[in-house]
Write a protein that holds these residues in place. Sequence first.
Motif, PDB file in Angstrom:
ATOM      1  N   ALA A 104      10.833  -2.427  12.934  1.00  0.00           N
ATOM      2  CA  ALA A 104      12.096  -2.004  12.334  1.00  0.00           C
ATOM      3  C   ALA A 104      12.076  -2.291  10.836  1.00  0.00           C
ATOM      4  O   ALA A 104      11.556  -3.322  10.393  1.00  0.00           O
ATOM      5  N   GLN A 105      12.669  -1.382  10.067  1.00  0.00           N
ATOM      6  CA  GLN A 105      12.679  -1.548   8.614  1.00  0.00           C
ATOM      7  C   GLN A 105      13.416  -2.818   8.207  1.00  0.00           C
ATOM      8  O   GLN A 105      12.998  -3.519   7.287  1.00  0.00           O
ATOM      9  N   SER A 106      14.492  -3.130   8.899  1.00  0.00           N
ATOM     10  CA  SER A 106      15.262  -4.332   8.567  1.00  0.00           C
ATOM     11  C   SER A 106      14.440  -5.600   8.795  1.00  0.00           C
ATOM     12  O   SER A 106      14.502  -6.542   8.000  1.00  0.00           O
ATOM     13  N   ALA A 107      13.668  -5.608   9.894  1.00  0.00           N
ATOM     14  CA  ALA A 107      12.822  -6.770  10.177  1.00  0.00           C
ATOM     15  C   ALA A 107      11.730  -6.915   9.123  1.00  0.00           C
ATOM     16  O   ALA A 107      11.419  -8.029   8.675  1.00  0.00           O
ATOM     17  N   LEU A 108      11.180  -5.797   8.692  1.00  0.00           N
ATOM     18  CA  LEU A 108      10.132  -5.830   7.671  1.00  0.00           C
ATOM     19  C   LEU A 108      10.698  -6.330   6.346  1.00  0.00           C
ATOM     20  O   LEU A 108      10.060  -7.136   5.652  1.00  0.00           O
ATOM     21  N   SER A 109      11.894  -5.866   6.012  1.00  0.00           N
ATOM     22  CA  SER A 109      12.530  -6.302   4.766  1.00  0.00           C
ATOM     23  C   SER A 109      12.757  -7.809   4.772  1.00  0.00           C
ATOM     24  O   SER A 109      12.546  -8.490   3.760  1.00  0.00           O
ATOM     25  N   ARG A 110      13.172  -8.356   5.923  1.00  0.00           N
ATOM     26  CA  ARG A 110      13.387  -9.793   6.022  1.00  0.00           C
ATOM     27  C   ARG A 110      12.092 -10.573   5.819  1.00  0.00           C
ATOM     28  O   ARG A 110      12.066 -11.605   5.165  1.00  0.00           O
ATOM     29  N   LEU A 154      12.994  -0.159  -6.824  1.00  0.00           N
ATOM     30  CA  LEU A 154      13.323   1.044  -7.574  1.00  0.00           C
ATOM     31  C   LEU A 154      14.207   1.954  -6.730  1.00  0.00           C
ATOM     32  O   LEU A 154      14.267   1.803  -5.499  1.00  0.00           O
ATOM     33  N   PRO A 155      14.885   2.915  -7.363  1.00  0.00           N
ATOM     34  CA  PRO A 155      15.710   3.844  -6.584  1.00  0.00           C
ATOM     35  C   PRO A 155      14.925   4.573  -5.498  1.00  0.00           C
ATOM     36  O   PRO A 155      15.437   4.859  -4.417  1.00  0.00           O
ATOM     37  N   ARG A 156      13.666   4.876  -5.822  1.00  0.00           N
ATOM     38  CA  ARG A 156      12.842   5.579  -4.840  1.00  0.00           C
ATOM     39  C   ARG A 156      11.572   4.769  -4.546  1.00  0.00           C
ATOM     40  O   ARG A 156      10.487   5.125  -4.999  1.00  0.00           O
ATOM     41  N   GLY A 157      11.714   3.721  -3.849  1.00  0.00           N
ATOM     42  CA  GLY A 157      10.547   2.947  -3.451  1.00  0.00           C
ATOM     43  C   GLY A 157      10.428   1.622  -4.160  1.00  0.00           C
ATOM     44  O   GLY A 157      11.401   1.088  -4.719  1.00  0.00           O
ATOM     45  N   LEU A 158       9.210   1.092  -4.152  1.00  0.00           N
ATOM     46  CA  LEU A 158       8.925  -0.227  -4.689  1.00  0.00           C
ATOM     47  C   LEU A 158       7.774  -0.146  -5.681  1.00  0.00           C
ATOM     48  O   LEU A 158       6.911   0.742  -5.601  1.00  0.00           O
ATOM     49  N   ARG A 159       7.731  -1.134  -6.610  1.00  0.00           N
ATOM     50  CA  ARG A 159       6.614  -1.229  -7.546  1.00  0.00           C
ATOM     51  C   ARG A 159       6.134  -2.679  -7.539  1.00  0.00           C
ATOM     52  O   ARG A 159       6.939  -3.626  -7.595  1.00  0.00           O
ATOM     53  N   LEU A 160       4.822  -2.840  -7.392  1.00  0.00           N
ATOM     54  CA  LEU A 160       4.268  -4.193  -7.383  1.00  0.00           C
ATOM     55  C   LEU A 160       4.407  -4.851  -8.743  1.00  0.00           C
ATOM     56  O   LEU A 160       4.121  -4.247  -9.783  1.00  0.00           O
ATOM     57  N   ARG A 161       4.818  -6.088  -8.739  1.00  0.00           N
ATOM     58  CA  ARG A 161       4.786  -6.912  -9.926  1.00  0.00           C
ATOM     59  C   ARG A 161       3.372  -7.489 -10.070  1.00  0.00           C
ATOM     60  O   ARG A 161       2.568  -7.447  -9.133  1.00  0.00           O
ATOM     61  N   PRO A 162       3.041  -8.075 -11.234  1.00  0.00           N
ATOM     62  CA  PRO A 162       1.707  -8.691 -11.389  1.00  0.00           C
ATOM     63  C   PRO A 162       1.399  -9.723 -10.296  1.00  0.00           C
ATOM     64  O   PRO A 162       0.268  -9.802  -9.803  1.00  0.00           O
ATOM     65  N   THR A 188       0.831  -1.202   0.000  1.00  0.00           N
ATOM     66  CA  THR A 188       0.000   0.000   0.000  1.00  0.00           C
ATOM     67  C   THR A 188       0.870   1.259   0.000  1.00  0.00           C
ATOM     68  O   THR A 188       0.579   2.227  -0.719  1.00  0.00           O
ATOM     69  N   GLU A 189       1.935   1.256   0.792  1.00  0.00           N
ATOM     70  CA  GLU A 189       2.793   2.437   0.900  1.00  0.00           C
ATOM     71  C   GLU A 189       3.806   2.524  -0.254  1.00  0.00           C
ATOM     72  O   GLU A 189       4.346   3.609  -0.500  1.00  0.00           O
ATOM     73  N   ARG A 190       4.058   1.376  -0.913  1.00  0.00           N
ATOM     74  CA  ARG A 190       5.066   1.308  -1.980  1.00  0.00           C
ATOM     75  C   ARG A 190       6.438   1.739  -1.479  1.00  0.00           C
ATOM     76  O   ARG A 190       7.270   2.257  -2.234  1.00  0.00           O
ATOM     77  N   ASN A 191       6.683   1.519  -0.177  1.00  0.00           N
ATOM     78  CA  ASN A 191       7.918   1.999   0.415  1.00  0.00           C
ATOM     79  C   ASN A 191       8.167   1.233   1.710  1.00  0.00           C
ATOM     80  O   ASN A 191       7.277   1.156   2.571  1.00  0.00           O
ATOM     81  N   LEU A 192       9.365   0.672   1.869  1.00  0.00           N
ATOM     82  CA  LEU A 192       9.680  -0.101   3.065  1.00  0.00           C
ATOM     83  C   LEU A 192       9.692   0.762   4.315  1.00  0.00           C
ATOM     84  O   LEU A 192       9.181   0.368   5.368  1.00  0.00           O
ATOM     85  N   ARG A 193      10.278   1.954   4.211  1.00  0.00           N
ATOM     86  CA  ARG A 193      10.372   2.822   5.397  1.00  0.00           C
ATOM     87  C   ARG A 193       8.988   3.220   5.886  1.00  0.00           C
ATOM     88  O   ARG A 193       8.693   3.146   7.083  1.00  0.00           O
ATOM     89  N   LYS A 194       8.132   3.646   4.946  1.00  0.00           N
ATOM     90  CA  LYS A 194       6.781   4.052   5.337  1.00  0.00           C
ATOM     91  C   LYS A 194       5.971   2.865   5.852  1.00  0.00           C
ATOM     92  O   LYS A 194       5.171   2.994   6.786  1.00  0.00           O
ATOM     93  N   GLY A 195       6.186   1.714   5.241  1.00  0.00           N
ATOM     94  CA  GLY A 195       5.502   0.517   5.730  1.00  0.00           C
ATOM     95  C   GLY A 195       5.916   0.170   7.148  1.00  0.00           C
ATOM     96  O   GLY A 195       5.086  -0.200   7.989  1.00  0.00           O
TER      97      GLY A 195
END
Length: 311
Positions: free
Chosen positions: A28-34, A51-59, A14-21
């Motif tokens: 913690a961002q590291s825990a979420l990434s894992r 992406l350089p600035r965030g994430l993009r959902l794949r199909p 929803t946020e398209r971003n690990l930090r915001k998520g």
Amino acid sequence: MDFRKLRYFEAVATERNLRKGAERLHVAQSALSRRIAELEQELGVPLFDRLPRGLRLRPSGEVLLAHARRIIADVEQARSAVEASANMIPRTIRIGLVSRVGQMEFITRAFRDMSAAFPSLSTEMPIYSHSTAVLDRLSSGDLDIGLMYRPVPDDDHCRSIILREFQPMVVLPNSHPLTQKELLTPDDINGEEFLLFPRRIDPSYHTTLVNAFHAAGATLTVSQEIEMEEVRLGLVAAGMGLSVASSSLLERPHPAGIVLRPLADMKFRTNLVAAWRPQVESLVMDTFLAHCRTKEKDDAICLDELAKRPN
């Protein structure tokens, strides 16, 4: 695939971003990434393009997001339904009781307070002549709560609490010489004629009561068996014999012309019990039982003092 990973995925998608998520989930961002990496490994497909600035959902991520949102919504709805059921206010509550219980002030106060707390609640209050009938109706599902003078075993079908404890007392006409004594001995009542309730009404309690007097050194010589307590007490007042009554009689209306006295060495006690079926537990039931159990200091009754009061 566990539910927590789905929640983590939904927040990041929803946020398209690990930090915001991570900020949204307070992790913690590291825990979420894992956790996201574990989920992708578990499913065998990447869910995001980094992406350089965030994430993009794949199909594949778009498909999972639609399902994740439905699952999360269903779980939240289930949780809300369970919480609501715990506090559900029924339209009607059925509280059965032995007739004399309804005359006690703390019970009538509990009914009054429950009605004030739930004005739209309808209360059915069938009255029974003895405790066995109350327990039978409770067991058959005809009652939600039963107030009775008998032990109720806690099991999958019934729960119970003790509201008050009472002792058997000797009932005398106020003209009887024994009223001059504050505590009776077995010798005082041996040879006296007693009016008692019929054994068929409650064989177990009848036997227990007679045995309790015997254990205290007294013999109950029963001259008449009379089912209705009001009639028994009226005959005692008329000088037709003595009787036995629970000390609860001191907390409710009773005929003039009688006096209650305790018997020395009487160990037996009867409990006023509230029993209910676990399947019908509700906020209303909890409220009623809480008011029944509330015993303000000013309401505490000293049996010795009450027994001395003239009638």
